[in-house]
Scaffold this motif. Structure first.
Motif, PDB file in Angstrom:
ATOM      1  N   GLY A   1       0.833  -1.206   0.000  1.00 44.72           N
ATOM      2  CA  GLY A   1       0.000   0.000   0.000  1.00 44.72           C
ATOM      3  C   GLY A   1       0.864   1.252   0.000  1.00 44.72           C
ATOM      4  O   GLY A   1       0.614   2.212  -0.734  1.00 44.72           O
ATOM      5  N   ALA A   2       1.914   1.226   0.825  1.00 44.27           N
ATOM      6  CA  ALA A   2       2.824   2.370   0.879  1.00 44.27           C
ATOM      7  C   ALA A   2       3.528   2.546  -0.459  1.00 44.27           C
ATOM      8  O   ALA A   2       3.709   3.664  -0.940  1.00 44.27           O
ATOM      9  CB  ALA A   2       3.848   2.175   1.997  1.00 44.27           C
ATOM     10  N   MET A   3       3.903   1.413  -1.091  1.00 45.00           N
ATOM     11  CA  MET A   3       4.592   1.492  -2.378  1.00 45.00           C
ATOM     12  C   MET A   3       3.689   2.140  -3.434  1.00 45.00           C
ATOM     13  O   MET A   3       4.108   3.060  -4.137  1.00 45.00           O
ATOM     14  CB  MET A   3       5.000   0.087  -2.834  1.00 45.00           C
ATOM     15  CG  MET A   3       5.764   0.076  -4.149  1.00 45.00           C
ATOM     16  SD  MET A   3       5.873  -1.573  -4.863  1.00 45.00           S
ATOM     17  CE  MET A   3       4.240  -1.740  -5.574  1.00 45.00           C
TER      18      MET A   3
ATOM     19  N   GLY B   1      -1.177   1.140   4.954  1.00 44.47           N
ATOM     20  CA  GLY B   1       0.070   1.519   4.286  1.00 44.47           C
ATOM     21  C   GLY B   1      -0.083   2.802   3.497  1.00 44.47           C
ATOM     22  O   GLY B   1       0.768   3.701   3.561  1.00 44.47           O
ATOM     23  N   GLY B   2      -1.190   2.904   2.754  1.00 50.01           N
ATOM     24  CA  GLY B   2      -1.414   4.081   1.925  1.00 50.01           C
ATOM     25  C   GLY B   2      -1.591   5.338   2.761  1.00 50.01           C
ATOM     26  O   GLY B   2      -0.947   6.367   2.525  1.00 50.01           O
TER      27      GLY B   2
ATOM     28  N   CYS C   1       8.988   3.814  14.184  1.00 51.20           N
ATOM     29  CA  CYS C   1       8.355   2.655  14.792  1.00 51.20           C
ATOM     30  C   CYS C   1       8.253   1.553  13.735  1.00 51.20           C
ATOM     31  O   CYS C   1       8.473   1.812  12.551  1.00 51.20           O
ATOM     32  CB  CYS C   1       6.990   3.023  15.374  1.00 51.20           C
ATOM     33  SG  CYS C   1       5.691   3.308  14.152  1.00 51.20           S
ATOM     34  N   PRO C   2       7.915   0.317  14.130  1.00 51.68           N
ATOM     35  CA  PRO C   2       7.900  -0.781  13.156  1.00 51.68           C
ATOM     36  C   PRO C   2       6.945  -0.525  11.992  1.00 51.68           C
ATOM     37  O   PRO C   2       7.238  -0.898  10.846  1.00 51.68           O
ATOM     38  CB  PRO C   2       7.435  -1.981  13.965  1.00 51.68           C
ATOM     39  CG  PRO C   2       7.573  -1.625  15.375  1.00 51.68           C
ATOM     40  CD  PRO C   2       7.627  -0.150  15.494  1.00 51.68           C
ATOM     41  N   GLY C   3       5.812   0.115  12.282  1.00 51.70           N
ATOM     42  CA  GLY C   3       4.874   0.426  11.208  1.00 51.70           C
ATOM     43  C   GLY C   3       5.504   1.379  10.205  1.00 51.70           C
ATOM     44  O   GLY C   3       5.452   1.177   8.996  1.00 51.70           O
ATOM     45  N   ARG C   4       6.129   2.410  10.716  1.00 54.31           N
ATOM     46  CA  ARG C   4       6.777   3.419   9.865  1.00 54.31           C
ATOM     47  C   ARG C   4       7.901   2.778   9.039  1.00 54.31           C
ATOM     48  O   ARG C   4       8.123   3.148   7.882  1.00 54.31           O
ATOM     49  CB  ARG C   4       7.310   4.538  10.758  1.00 54.31           C
ATOM     50  CG  ARG C   4       8.055   5.636  10.026  1.00 54.31           C
ATOM     51  CD  ARG C   4       7.131   6.646   9.367  1.00 54.31           C
ATOM     52  NE  ARG C   4       7.896   7.605   8.578  1.00 54.31           N
ATOM     53  CZ  ARG C   4       7.549   8.048   7.371  1.00 54.31           C
ATOM     54  NH1 ARG C   4       6.434   7.632   6.813  1.00 54.31           N
ATOM     55  NH2 ARG C   4       8.295   8.903   6.731  1.00 54.31           N
ATOM     56  N   GLN C   5       8.626   1.826   9.632  1.00 55.04           N
ATOM     57  CA  GLN C   5       9.710   1.160   8.898  1.00 55.04           C
ATOM     58  C   GLN C   5       9.149   0.372   7.720  1.00 55.04           C
ATOM     59  O   GLN C   5       9.756   0.334   6.641  1.00 55.04           O
ATOM     60  CB  GLN C   5      10.488   0.212   9.828  1.00 55.04           C
ATOM     61  CG  GLN C   5      11.114   0.895  11.041  1.00 55.04           C
ATOM     62  CD  GLN C   5      12.414   1.628  10.728  1.00 55.04           C
ATOM     63  OE1 GLN C   5      12.914   1.579   9.615  1.00 55.04           O
ATOM     64  NE2 GLN C   5      12.959   2.328  11.712  1.00 55.04           N
ATOM     65  N   LEU C   6       7.963  -0.234   7.911  1.00 53.33           N
ATOM     66  CA  LEU C   6       7.339  -0.961   6.791  1.00 53.33           C
ATOM     67  C   LEU C   6       6.977   0.014   5.675  1.00 53.33           C
ATOM     68  O   LEU C   6       7.148  -0.286   4.491  1.00 53.33           O
ATOM     69  CB  LEU C   6       6.069  -1.689   7.262  1.00 53.33           C
ATOM     70  CG  LEU C   6       6.238  -2.937   8.118  1.00 53.33           C
ATOM     71  CD1 LEU C   6       4.875  -3.442   8.571  1.00 53.33           C
ATOM     72  CD2 LEU C   6       6.969  -4.040   7.353  1.00 53.33           C
ATOM     73  N   ILE C   7       6.456   1.179   6.062  1.00 52.60           N
ATOM     74  CA  ILE C   7       6.075   2.200   5.090  1.00 52.60           C
ATOM     75  C   ILE C   7       7.306   2.650   4.301  1.00 52.60           C
ATOM     76  O   ILE C   7       7.297   2.720   3.068  1.00 52.60           O
ATOM     77  CB  ILE C   7       5.487   3.451   5.800  1.00 52.60           C
ATOM     78  CG1 ILE C   7       4.379   3.086   6.761  1.00 52.60           C
ATOM     79  CG2 ILE C   7       5.069   4.511   4.796  1.00 52.60           C
ATOM     80  CD1 ILE C   7       3.165   2.543   6.166  1.00 52.60           C
ATOM     81  N   LEU C   8       8.394   2.966   5.041  1.00 50.90           N
ATOM     82  CA  LEU C   8       9.614   3.422   4.378  1.00 50.90           C
ATOM     83  C   LEU C   8      10.149   2.336   3.450  1.00 50.90           C
ATOM     84  O   LEU C   8      10.604   2.620   2.337  1.00 50.90           O
ATOM     85  CB  LEU C   8      10.671   3.794   5.429  1.00 50.90           C
ATOM     86  CG  LEU C   8      10.389   5.070   6.234  1.00 50.90           C
ATOM     87  CD1 LEU C   8      11.355   5.185   7.412  1.00 50.90           C
ATOM     88  CD2 LEU C   8      10.485   6.309   5.347  1.00 50.90           C
ATOM     89  N   ALA C   9      10.078   1.081   3.901  1.00 51.05           N
ATOM     90  CA  ALA C   9      10.539  -0.031   3.065  1.00 51.05           C
ATOM     91  C   ALA C   9       9.729  -0.070   1.768  1.00 51.05           C
ATOM     92  O   ALA C   9      10.272  -0.339   0.696  1.00 51.05           O
ATOM     93  CB  ALA C   9      10.416  -1.353   3.817  1.00 51.05           C
TER      94      ALA C   9
END
Lengths: 362, 70
Positions: free
Chosen positions: A70-72, A211-212, A291-299
């Motif tokens: 979603g972030a991607m 994610g989005g 935080c772990p959520g933010r790291q997933l987003i950045l990834a």
């Protein structure tokens, strides 16, 4: 639209969205007070891959896959997808390992800590206090010039697709129910928290929405406290407050609010270790920048260093369970205290060394 | 004398904001801030606006440049 989510309203909308969706995921089958938990769900993924053999916490959680993808997608639409890396990846890996060890002593990432609070689990208050202390200590080093040094932009976007592609791979393993033979992965719990799941596609869509939204609004629980300590900025904090209040109201409506310290779901009440576990996690998150959520987003946005942190957390989950450091509702594991101690030494040493270096260079 | 430049490119949050806060304290004149990440861009903008410090923003080679005017 672009500026809406950068606004105070945008971050509050993100908090409300997570606060609505997480309790609904729980209502639809996810573990109690764990509608979403990045640490727990990455631990479940580690279990599904056979990196630990705790049979009750194994499942390729679609929420995690959804958050990265979603972030991607949203980063792409917003022209913010940028392949980058090279900012102390090995240190970030071990910050991820120890962040996970700390989070699994408490039993939750900051998102779950907030959801536990909203579900009436007062042990979360102890954990969140520890989290705040860890972040405060990290902030002191940041103010003194702590840095993991600059990331480099890669000339080709493709390098940023490694983590999203890994997530697509995990998703294929999940939907095709791949097995590598009798007694081998991919595992899926038949009882315990790992067997509590919302329907697959609902979980995936929930992850995509998390994610989005979080990509656009930069939602970060660690950052919410860090910004308070460093610049008295309440921006991210307002999103966190929105999350807790919304989840609290929804838990009341859905009959999921259950106040107290004792017999809380997937939690223990050893206060010292709830506090210290989250202090370790908070310090590690702060030193790693999210935080772990933010790291997933950045990834998902193409940040390969954040991807390394995520892999560190997944490997850390393997260590946590294999080396008896993870807690259970009965209390901390036999080596949980040692794990926290080693983690605190590693994080404080890292903070110290990476601050000294900057002072010499300047 | 050329205007000082605070280069925050490639730094993880919150280091860009920390550098800007330090510059605001340590310097009296105008300076430029180079930013390359979305989150830092918004954080720095918010920090400057909250402190009611005048600035211009422009895009340069894919980076954002905030010119702080004092």
């Amino acid at each position: 639209m672009k500026y809406f989510f950068a606004s105070r309203t945008g971050i509050i909308v993100t908090g409300i969205a997570i606060g609505v969706i997480a309790p609904l995921l729980q209502y639809l089958g996810n573990p109690r007070n764990m509608g979403i938990c990045v640490a727990c769900f990455e631990r479940d993924i580690a279990g599904a891959l056979g990196m630990h053999r705790a049979a009750v916490v194994q499942y390729l959680r679609p929420e995690i896959i959804g958050i990265v993808l979603g972030a991607m997608l949203v980063a792409f639409l917003g022209r913010e997808f940028k392949a980058r890396g090279g900012s102390s990846p090995l240190i970030r890996f071990f910050l991820g390992v120890f962040a996970m060890i700390g989070a699994l002593v408490f039993l939750g990432c900051p998102w779950r800590a907030l959801l536990r609070l909203a579900g009436g689990d007062w042990n979360a208050i102890v954990g969140l206090t520890g989290l705040a202390l860890g972040i405060y200590v990290g902030s002191l080093f940041l103010k003194q010039g702590y840095t993991l040094h600059r990331t480099q932009s890669y000339p080709n976007k493709s390098a940023g697709f490694v983590m999203p592609t890994l997530m697509i791979g995990l998703f294929l393993l999940l939907v095709f129910q791949v097995s590598f033979g009798e007694g081998n992965p991919i595992f899926a719990s038949t009882q315990g928290p790992g067997a509590s799941r919302a329907p697959l596609y609902i979980s995936l869509v929930a992850g995509l929405i998390f994610g989005g939204l979080a990509q656009r609004s930069r939602f970060c629980t660690m950052g919410s406290l860090r910004d308070l300590f460093i610049s008295r900025d309440l921006h991210l904090f307002s999103g966190v407050v929105a999350l807790v209040l919304t989840a609290f109201v929804l838990n009341l409506v859905l009959g999921q609010f259950n106040p107290g310290f004792i017999d809380q779901p997937i939690a223990h009440n050893m206060h010292l270790w709830n506090f210290l576990g989250m202090a370790l996690a908070g310090l590690a998150f702060c030193l790693a920048g999210g935080c772990p959520g933010r790291q997933l987003i950045l990834a998902g946005e193409g940040d390969t260093d954040a991807g390394v942190f995520v892999l560190g957390m997944i490997v850390g989950a393997g260590f946590s369970h294999n080396f008896a450091m993870a807690s259970s509702p009965n209390g901390i594991g036999a080596f949980g205290a040692s794990g926290v101690a080693v983690g605190l030494i590693f994080c404080l040493a890292t903070a110290w060394i990476m601050t000294q270096q900057r002072q010499k260079a300047a | 004398m050329t205007k000082p430049i605070i280069d925050t490119r490639g730094l993880s949050c919150p280091q860009p904001v920390v550098l800007v806060l330090q510059a605001l304290k340590g310097m009296t004149g105008s300076f430029d801030i180079l930013v390359d990440s979305g989150a830092a861009r918004e954080n720095i903008r918010r920090t400057l606006e909250k402190k009611q410090i005048g600035f211009d923003a422009k895009e340069e080679n894919g980076d954002t440049v905030y010119s702080v005017k004092r």
